[in-house]
Design a protein around this motif. Structure first.
Motif, short mmCIF file in Angstrom:
data_model
loop_
_atom_site.label_atom_id
_atom_site.label_comp_id
_atom_site.label_asym_id
_atom_site.label_seq_id
_atom_site.Cartn_x
_atom_site.Cartn_y
_atom_site.Cartn_z
N SER A 131 74.04 35.01 -27.05
CA SER A 131 75.23 34.67 -27.84
C SER A 131 74.90 34.58 -29.33
N ASN A 132 73.65 34.19 -29.66
CA ASN A 132 73.26 34.12 -31.08
C ASN A 132 73.25 35.51 -31.71
N LYS A 135 76.89 36.47 -32.42
CA LYS A 135 77.31 35.77 -33.65
C LYS A 135 76.75 36.50 -34.88
N LYS A 138 78.56 39.91 -35.46
CA LYS A 138 79.91 39.64 -35.94
C LYS A 138 79.89 39.27 -37.42
N SER A 139 78.91 38.47 -37.82
CA SER A 139 78.80 38.09 -39.23
C SER A 139 78.41 39.29 -40.10
#
Length: 151
Positions: A131-132, A135, A138-139
């Protein structure tokens, strides 16, 4: 506990889907100047910047730690999508499969999204879900938005 999965998210963008796609497809060498807090370097290992099947090595920072990622590029001009297929690097120590697809969609003149699909499979059940990394990618798309708009 899942050993594989798919994450999907959408990032709203400004400008045109074509401009965003062009940046992600063939102008990765500009990323360190544009979003150096995420990407410190991108080099070609095999192929050309804009060629299907090109292999690139990325130096980046995820969760405050410097990491390296070697990927093979897959290009889908018809759908304005670029796939980063993981070959080696820090993320591949945890995952057997790590594919990230960035697809740029012009829904209307004022509505553009980057649809991000991450397909993953862990090396073993003890590894955490990535999940990191979702993230992080996405950033990347969100932070690249302002740079593409100014280009």
């Amino acid at each position: 506990m899942a050993t594989s999965g798919t994450y999907v998210t959408e990032v709203p963008l400004k400008g045109s889907a074509e401009k965003h796609y062009k940046r992600w497809r063939s102008e990765n060498h500009l990323f360190p100047d544009a979003i150096g807090h995420h990407i410190q370097g991108v080099t070609i290992h095999d192929g050309e910047w804009d060629s299907h099947g090109a292999i690139k090595i990325w130096n980046y920072t995820c969760d405050g730690k410097p990491e390296v990622f070697k990927e093979r590029r897959e290009i889908d001009d018809e759908n304005m999508a670029v796939t980063f297929r993981g070959l080696e690097g820090h993320v591949m120590e945890q995952l057997k499969v790590y594919d990230v697809i960035f697809q740029f969609i012009q829904k209307s003149p004022d509505d553009i999204i980057c649809k991000i699909t991450m397909i993953w499979e862990k090396q073993n059940v003890d590894m955490p879900e990535p999940s990191n990394y979702m993230k992080f990618v996405k950033s990347l798309a969100a932070d690249m938005d302002d740079h593409v708009l100014k280009a």
